[in-house]
Design a protein around this motif. Structure first.
Motif, PDB file in Angstrom:
ATOM      1  N   TYR A   5      -6.662   0.679 -12.849  1.00  0.00           N
ATOM      2  CA  TYR A   5      -6.982   0.580 -11.436  1.00  0.00           C
ATOM      3  C   TYR A   5      -6.752   1.922 -10.765  1.00  0.00           C
ATOM      4  N   GLU A   6      -7.576   2.216  -9.799  1.00  0.00           N
ATOM      5  CA  GLU A   6      -7.437   3.445  -9.022  1.00  0.00           C
ATOM      6  C   GLU A   6      -7.425   3.068  -7.544  1.00  0.00           C
ATOM      7  N   ILE A   7      -6.458   3.580  -6.814  1.00  0.00           N
ATOM      8  CA  ILE A   7      -6.381   3.364  -5.368  1.00  0.00           C
ATOM      9  C   ILE A   7      -6.656   4.701  -4.708  1.00  0.00           C
ATOM     10  N   VAL A  63      -9.569  -0.228  -3.877  1.00  0.00           N
ATOM     11  CA  VAL A  63      -9.040  -0.392  -5.224  1.00  0.00           C
ATOM     12  C   VAL A  63     -10.241  -0.511  -6.141  1.00  0.00           C
ATOM     13  N   TYR A  72     -10.140  -3.746  -0.730  1.00  0.00           N
ATOM     14  CA  TYR A  72     -10.032  -2.633   0.200  1.00  0.00           C
ATOM     15  C   TYR A  72      -9.050  -2.999   1.306  1.00  0.00           C
TER      16      TYR A  72
END
Length: 78
Positions: A5-7, A63, A72
């Protein structure tokens, strides 16, 4: 198994995906009651404008898993 996951800050190009998530959540939680205006789901221009403004001003995060937006958050103050 770990997920990747990337935020990060929401980009203007991702607003359309955030609106889709918003509509899905509205249908799931709000559409069956008269407590929420029906025009919110019939005319998404207001939520699109709001999220675009937040994305352009750096006040929205997303996200992602790869290129897919999973969620989001848009905020006024953090």
């Amino acid at each position: 198994m770990a997920k990747n996951y990337e935020i990060c800050r929401m980009q203007e190009s991702e607003v359309v995906h955030a609106v889709t998530i918003w509509l899905q959540q509205y249908e799931l939680y709000c559409a069956r009651t008269d407590l929420f205006p029906h025009y919110w789901r019939e005319n998404v221009s207001e939520i699109t404008r709001y999220l675009t403004n937040k994305a352009l001003n750096g006040a929205a995060i997303a996200v992602r898993s790869g290129t897919k937006i999973l969620g989001y958050l848009a905020y006024d103050e953090f």
